[in-house]
Design a protein around this motif. Structure first.
Motif, PDB file in Angstrom:
ATOM      1  N   THR A 150       0.801  -1.225   0.000  1.00  0.00           N
ATOM      2  CA  THR A 150       0.000   0.000   0.000  1.00  0.00           C
ATOM      3  C   THR A 150       0.834   1.274   0.000  1.00  0.00           C
ATOM      4  N   GLU A 151       2.002   1.264   0.638  1.00  0.00           N
ATOM      5  CA  GLU A 151       2.811   2.479   0.725  1.00  0.00           C
ATOM      6  C   GLU A 151       3.880   2.555  -0.361  1.00  0.00           C
ATOM      7  N   GLU A 152       4.486   1.429  -0.690  1.00  0.00           N
ATOM      8  CA  GLU A 152       5.565   1.465  -1.676  1.00  0.00           C
ATOM      9  C   GLU A 152       5.039   1.360  -3.104  1.00  0.00           C
ATOM     10  N   PHE A 153       4.095   0.439  -3.347  1.00  0.00           N
ATOM     11  CA  PHE A 153       3.526   0.306  -4.689  1.00  0.00           C
ATOM     12  C   PHE A 153       2.148   0.954  -4.800  1.00  0.00           C
ATOM     13  N   ARG A 154       1.636   1.444  -3.682  1.00  0.00           N
ATOM     14  CA  ARG A 154       0.436   2.283  -3.626  1.00  0.00           C
ATOM     15  C   ARG A 154      -0.806   1.639  -4.225  1.00  0.00           C
TER      16      ARG A 154
END
Length: 210
Positions: A150-154
Motif C-alpha cells: 500500500t505504501e511502496e507500490f500504492r
C-alpha cells in the motif's frame, strides 16, 4: 523536388538518433529549484524502500540482493484461482526471455502470508519453473507485506476480492534506482510484450548512458 525527401531520409538516417524515453510513475512531490535566476519545478518520484522478506528457499532477501539492475514485481496468493496463475505464467515468459540477462530479476510477493509459508511458496515456485536466484517468491510479516503493497507500490486497501487480501493484476517494472518505470496488466500477453520491449529499452540506456 524529387530529391528532397530522399536527402531528408539520408540526413536523418545518418545523423538522427531515435529516442524512446520511459515514463516514471508514482510522483511524491514537486520541488522548486533556482536555475540561472529562474525557478524551475521538478517532479520528485517515489523510490521503492528496502524490505526484508523470506524467499521460497528460506533465504532472507532484500532489494540489495536483487543487484544493480532492474526487477519486475507482482502480487499474488497461491490459492488465487484465476488472475494469479495467468500473471505468473506471464512472469515465466519474462524469465525465459531474460534467462541469460543477470540484470533482470523477478519478484512475486504473496499478499496472503498467513497461508503462504516458505514451504508453500517453494511448491508454488516449482509449478512455474522459477529459477533460483532469478525469480524470488517472497513472504513475511503481514504488516511488512501490507506496508510494501500500500505504501511502496500504492495499491488500494483490500476490497472484497478476498477478505483482508490486497489484490492486483499489475506487473511493475522497477529500475536500478528503485523507481517504477512501467505498470502493465499481467494477464494480457500484449501488455507483457510491451513490458519486455521496455525492459530492453532500459538495458540499452544502461549500456549507452554510463
Amino acid at each position: 523536388m524529387l530529391l528532397v525527401p530522399v536527402l531528408a531520409f539520408v540526413f536523418l538516417y545518418t545523423f538522427g538518433a531515435n529516442r524512446y524515453a520511459l515514463p516514471t510513475f508514482l510522483p511524491d512531490r514537486v520541488d522548486s529549484t533556482l536555475v540561472e535566476g529562474k525557478w524551475r519545478r521538478d517532479t520528485v518520484f517515489h523510490r521503492v524502500a528496502d524490505f526484508q522478506l523470506a524467499s521460497q528457499s528460506g533465504r532472507s532477501i532484500s532489494q540489495k540482493d536483487l543487484g544493480d539492475g532492474l526487477y519486475i514485481a507482482n502480487f499474488f496468493y497461491s490459492t488465487c484461482p484465476g488472475a494469479c496463475p495467468q500473471m505468473n505464467s506471464q512472469m515465466a515468459r519474462i524469465q525465459e526471455k531474460f534467462r541469460h540477462e543477470p540484470r533482470v530479476k523477478l519478484v512475486s510477493y504473496t499478499v496472503d502470508p498467513a497461508h503462504d509459508s516458505v514451504a508453500a511458496l517453494g511448491r508454488y515456485a516449482e509449478q512455474f519453473g522459477a529459477i533460483a536466484g532469478k525469480w524470488f517468491f517472497l513472504t513475511g510479516d503481514k504488516s511488512a507485506i501490507y506496508r510494501l503493497v500500500t505504501e511502496e507500490f500504492r495499491l488500494p486497501a483490500p476490497s472484497g476480492v478476498a477478505p483482508g487480501i490486497v489484490h492486483s493484476q499489475n506487473l511493475y517494472l522497477v529500475d536500478r534506482d528503485k523507481r517504477v518505470r512501467g505498470i502493465y496488466d499481467g494477464t494480457k500477453a500484449k501488455d507483457v510484450d510491451r513490458l519486455m520491449t521496455e525492459i530492453n529499452v532500459l538495458l540499452y540506456t544502461y549500456d549507452h548512458n554510463q
